[in-house]
Design a protein around this motif. Sequence first.
Motif, PDB file in Angstrom:
ATOM      1  N   ALA A   8       0.910  -1.004  -0.518  1.00  0.00           N
ATOM      2  CA  ALA A   8      -0.170   0.068   0.273  1.00  0.00           C
ATOM      3  C   ALA A   8       0.795   1.344  -0.601  1.00  0.00           C
ATOM      4  N   ILE A   9       0.913   2.141  -0.825  1.00  0.00           N
ATOM      5  CA  ILE A   9       1.227   3.140  -1.490  1.00  0.00           C
ATOM      6  C   ILE A   9       0.692   4.110  -0.829  1.00  0.00           C
ATOM      7  N   THR A  10       0.379   5.032   0.157  1.00  0.00           N
ATOM      8  CA  THR A  10      -0.378   6.413   0.152  1.00  0.00           C
ATOM      9  C   THR A  10       0.634   7.649  -0.399  1.00  0.00           C
ATOM     10  N   TYR A  11      -0.333   8.271  -1.635  1.00  0.00           N
ATOM     11  CA  TYR A  11       0.733   9.329  -2.075  1.00  0.00           C
ATOM     12  C   TYR A  11      -0.044  10.307  -1.811  1.00  0.00           C
ATOM     13  N   PHE A  12       0.489  11.670  -1.316  1.00  0.00           N
ATOM     14  CA  PHE A  12      -0.101  13.030  -0.307  1.00  0.00           C
ATOM     15  C   PHE A  12       0.721  14.036  -1.419  1.00  0.00           C
ATOM     16  N   SER A  13      -0.484  14.561  -2.364  1.00  0.00           N
ATOM     17  CA  SER A  13       0.566  15.474  -3.561  1.00  0.00           C
ATOM     18  C   SER A  13      -0.237  16.750  -3.307  1.00  0.00           C
ATOM     19  N   ASP A  14      -0.035  18.300  -4.203  1.00  0.00           N
ATOM     20  CA  ASP A  14      -0.999  19.062  -4.425  1.00  0.00           C
ATOM     21  C   ASP A  14      -0.883  18.869  -5.755  1.00  0.00           C
ATOM     22  N   VAL A  15      -2.274  19.363  -6.097  1.00  0.00           N
ATOM     23  CA  VAL A  15      -2.021  20.000  -8.262  1.00  0.00           C
ATOM     24  C   VAL A  15      -1.271  20.195  -8.429  1.00  0.00           C
ATOM     25  N   LEU A  16      -1.210  21.655  -7.622  1.00  0.00           N
ATOM     26  CA  LEU A  16      -0.375  23.228  -8.271  1.00  0.00           C
ATOM     27  C   LEU A  16       0.897  22.743  -8.127  1.00  0.00           C
ATOM     28  N   CYS A  17       1.671  21.210  -7.417  1.00  0.00           N
ATOM     29  CA  CYS A  17       3.036  21.554  -7.138  1.00  0.00           C
ATOM     30  C   CYS A  17       3.785  20.998  -8.660  1.00  0.00           C
ATOM     31  N   VAL A  18       5.132  21.439  -8.800  1.00  0.00           N
ATOM     32  CA  VAL A  18       5.484  21.603  -9.689  1.00  0.00           C
ATOM     33  C   VAL A  18       6.091  20.221 -10.005  1.00  0.00           C
ATOM     34  N   TRP A  19       6.339  19.480  -8.341  1.00  0.00           N
ATOM     35  CA  TRP A  19       7.572  18.657  -8.375  1.00  0.00           C
ATOM     36  C   TRP A  19       6.649  17.580  -8.147  1.00  0.00           C
ATOM     37  N   ALA A  20       4.883  17.336  -8.533  1.00  0.00           N
ATOM     38  CA  ALA A  20       4.316  16.104  -8.390  1.00  0.00           C
ATOM     39  C   ALA A  20       3.927  16.499  -9.173  1.00  0.00           C
ATOM     40  N   TYR A  21       4.238  16.968 -10.526  1.00  0.00           N
ATOM     41  CA  TYR A  21       3.845  17.008 -11.481  1.00  0.00           C
ATOM     42  C   TYR A  21       5.179  16.464 -12.362  1.00  0.00           C
ATOM     43  N   VAL A  22       6.111  16.527 -12.029  1.00  0.00           N
ATOM     44  CA  VAL A  22       7.941  16.369 -12.801  1.00  0.00           C
ATOM     45  C   VAL A  22       7.314  14.342 -11.651  1.00  0.00           C
ATOM     46  N   MET A 129      -7.154  14.250 -12.561  1.00  0.00           N
ATOM     47  CA  MET A 129      -5.813  14.658 -11.409  1.00  0.00           C
ATOM     48  C   MET A 129      -3.973  15.039 -12.254  1.00  0.00           C
ATOM     49  N   TRP A 130      -3.737  13.933 -13.569  1.00  0.00           N
ATOM     50  CA  TRP A 130      -2.761  14.470 -14.472  1.00  0.00           C
ATOM     51  C   TRP A 130      -3.272  15.522 -15.174  1.00  0.00           C
ATOM     52  N   ARG A 131      -4.557  15.202 -15.964  1.00  0.00           N
ATOM     53  CA  ARG A 131      -4.962  16.388 -16.656  1.00  0.00           C
ATOM     54  C   ARG A 131      -5.481  17.877 -15.769  1.00  0.00           C
ATOM     55  N   LEU A 132      -6.035  18.289 -14.823  1.00  0.00           N
ATOM     56  CA  LEU A 132      -6.103  18.888 -13.890  1.00  0.00           C
ATOM     57  C   LEU A 132      -4.113  19.596 -13.906  1.00  0.00           C
ATOM     58  N   ARG A 133      -3.050  19.236 -14.003  1.00  0.00           N
ATOM     59  CA  ARG A 133      -1.955  18.840 -14.149  1.00  0.00           C
ATOM     60  C   ARG A 133      -1.114  19.654 -14.883  1.00  0.00           C
ATOM     61  N   CYS A 134      -1.641  19.166 -16.176  1.00  0.00           N
ATOM     62  CA  CYS A 134      -1.296  18.694 -17.854  1.00  0.00           C
ATOM     63  C   CYS A 134      -2.231  20.952 -18.084  1.00  0.00           C
ATOM     64  N   ALA A 135      -3.221  21.152 -17.472  1.00  0.00           N
ATOM     65  CA  ALA A 135      -4.261  22.045 -17.937  1.00  0.00           C
ATOM     66  C   ALA A 135      -3.601  23.710 -17.127  1.00  0.00           C
ATOM     67  N   PHE A 136      -3.104  23.222 -16.489  1.00  0.00           N
ATOM     68  CA  PHE A 136      -2.352  24.477 -15.356  1.00  0.00           C
ATOM     69  C   PHE A 136      -0.733  24.333 -16.013  1.00  0.00           C
ATOM     70  N   PHE A 137       0.245  23.790 -15.800  1.00  0.00           N
ATOM     71  CA  PHE A 137       1.418  23.770 -15.962  1.00  0.00           C
ATOM     72  C   PHE A 137       2.066  23.391 -18.118  1.00  0.00           C
ATOM     73  N   GLN A 138       0.899  23.287 -18.641  1.00  0.00           N
ATOM     74  CA  GLN A 138       1.384  23.103 -19.741  1.00  0.00           C
ATOM     75  C   GLN A 138       1.017  24.652 -21.077  1.00  0.00           C
ATOM     76  N   GLU A 139      -0.535  24.661 -19.736  1.00  0.00           N
ATOM     77  CA  GLU A 139      -1.444  25.335 -20.624  1.00  0.00           C
ATOM     78  C   GLU A 139      -1.693  26.894 -20.276  1.00  0.00           C
ATOM     79  N   CYS A 140      -1.481  26.632 -18.904  1.00  0.00           N
ATOM     80  CA  CYS A 140      -1.336  28.316 -17.750  1.00  0.00           C
ATOM     81  C   CYS A 140      -3.220  28.550 -17.603  1.00  0.00           C
TER      82      CYS A 140
END
Length: 231
Positions: A8-22, A129-140
């Motif tokens: 079991a891997i519990t993964y904590f992140s923030d949608v606007l965090c660049v390191w989670a995006y990476v 979650m991934w598409r929201l990150r891409c929408a922000f970081f890639q498409e602003c």
Amino acid sequence: MANQAPVAITYFSDVLCVWAYVAQVRLDEIVSRFGNDVKVDHKFCSVFGNSAEKISRGWADKGGYQGFNLHLKDVAKKFDHVEVHADVWLATRPASSDSAHLFIKALQTLEAEGAIGPADGRSASTELMWRLRCAFFQECRDVSDRKVQRDIADRMGIPATLVEREIDRGAAFAALAADYQDRDRLKIEGSPTYVLNQGRQKLYGNLGYRVNEANSRELLRVPGAGEMSWC
């Protein structure tokens, strides 16, 4: 490998965090390689809950929003698999990541009820979650805006009205509150953080894939007779 419960891997992140995006590509690789031997539970920690305060204070002596923008573009240069828009945090400044987190938690509750199935080979909430990150970081795009969240859900074929029903009836708020309670209980320092071995192992920050792989493999290894697990 012996038959046993998945790691079991519990993964904590923030949608606007660049390191989670990476880091998403590394998490995807873990899931791809280990398959049913791992189970990832996505939870949120609120790093950008009040983004204006975080950036204006944290980057006050480093150029403010302009400095933060340059930092993100510098991070992106180090990784071939991600893109960062030239005007990120300049042209668009999401007020809070909590809005996006709430929308995703609403989708997670629908998944738990069996009302929403997988999307593009993974859970719909993980894909959203991934598409929201891409929408922000890639498409602003301002992913704290409900209209943007609805648009992305619609493009995935997810009825936004169902998601918003979970928000309206309070279920999504309860799920997000539970994430933040777990964050405090486990003393999560930031995004992204991997929690393994019933909370005994915490891996935080920009970690390479091999670190996560080694920890997962060790937890999957069944100790021999009389041998203790060193995890």
